[in-house]
Scaffold this active site. Structure first.
Site, PDB file in Angstrom:
ATOM      1  CG  HIS A 252     -13.735  -3.863 -10.681  1.00  0.00           C
ATOM      2  ND1 HIS A 252     -14.795  -3.996  -9.809  1.00  0.00           N
ATOM      3  CD2 HIS A 252     -14.172  -4.337 -11.868  1.00  0.00           C
ATOM      4  CE1 HIS A 252     -15.817  -4.536 -10.447  1.00  0.00           C
ATOM      5  NE2 HIS A 252     -15.472  -4.745 -11.694  1.00  0.00           N
TER       6      HIS A 252
ATOM      7  CG  HIS B 264     -14.319  -4.111 -16.403  1.00  0.00           C
ATOM      8  ND1 HIS B 264     -13.481  -5.185 -16.223  1.00  0.00           N
ATOM      9  CD2 HIS B 264     -15.333  -4.274 -15.519  1.00  0.00           C
ATOM     10  CE1 HIS B 264     -13.970  -5.966 -15.282  1.00  0.00           C
ATOM     11  NE2 HIS B 264     -15.095  -5.431 -14.829  1.00  0.00           N
TER      12      HIS B 264
ATOM     13  CE1 TYR C  55     -19.271   8.964 -11.061  1.00  0.00           C
ATOM     14  CE2 TYR C  55     -20.002   6.940  -9.998  1.00  0.00           C
ATOM     15  CZ  TYR C  55     -19.859   8.311  -9.988  1.00  0.00           C
ATOM     16  OH  TYR C  55     -20.288   9.036  -8.912  1.00  0.00           O
TER      17      TYR C  55
END
Length: 167
Positions: A58, A60, A146
């Site tokens: 996932h 954000h 990342y």
């Protein structure tokens, strides 16, 4: 009951976008494809990345849209579509996904939150950057590659040893 999205022209939003299979790590395995998808969409439909973190399953983001623009949904649709099209078709597809000509890469929806004020903004910026540590992927925030955390360190927002405390 139908979910209603909150659209604010020129708004700043926090997003969570998930892979369909939360046991996969496609996002970090194919980080260059994801970055390229974002770069192309950002060029076509500008937005500012206030904060971003990509985890295996996932991501954000805190994004700000241009004045007068409130269409974050098409941006996410394009990012997800471009990323999916760049991957080989190896995922399991349900009959529904086959019928709708969908890939089995992403969850259909995403979660968004409109940023209300400065405290809310910093709460979500910090949450984004702290997330890899929260998930046990690293022992120091600076070690996750990342993340926009590194840009924020260069800008003097954080120090390299920041660990989630309020700034």
């Amino acid at each position: 009951m139908r979910y209603r999205r909150n659209y604010v022209k020129g708004g700043t939003y926090f997003f969570t976008v998930n892979l369909l299979d939360r046991n996969k790590s496609l996002l970090v395995e194919h980080i260059d494809l994801l970055r390229e998808s974002i770069r192309i969409v950002k060029f076509q439909r500008p937005f500012y990345i206030d904060a971003w973190v990509v985890l295996p399953d996932h991501l954000h983001a805190v994004l700000t849209l241009p004045d007068g623009d409130m269409d974050y949904s098409s941006r996410w649709r394009e990012i997800k579509k471009r990323f999916s099209k760049s991957l080989p078709k190896t995922e399991f597809l349900t009959q529904t996904r086959k019928r709708k000509n969908e890939r089995g890469i992403w969850q259909r929806r995403f979660w968004e939150h409109i940023i209300k004020n400065n405290d809310d903004y910093w709460h979500h910026i910090n949450y984004v950057h702290f997330n890899p540590l929260k998930h046990g992927l690293i022992s120091r925030v600076v070690d996750w590659p990342y993340s926009s955390f590194h840009r924020a360190v260069k800008q003097g927002v954080y120090t390299n040893n920041w660990c989630g405390e309020k700034i």
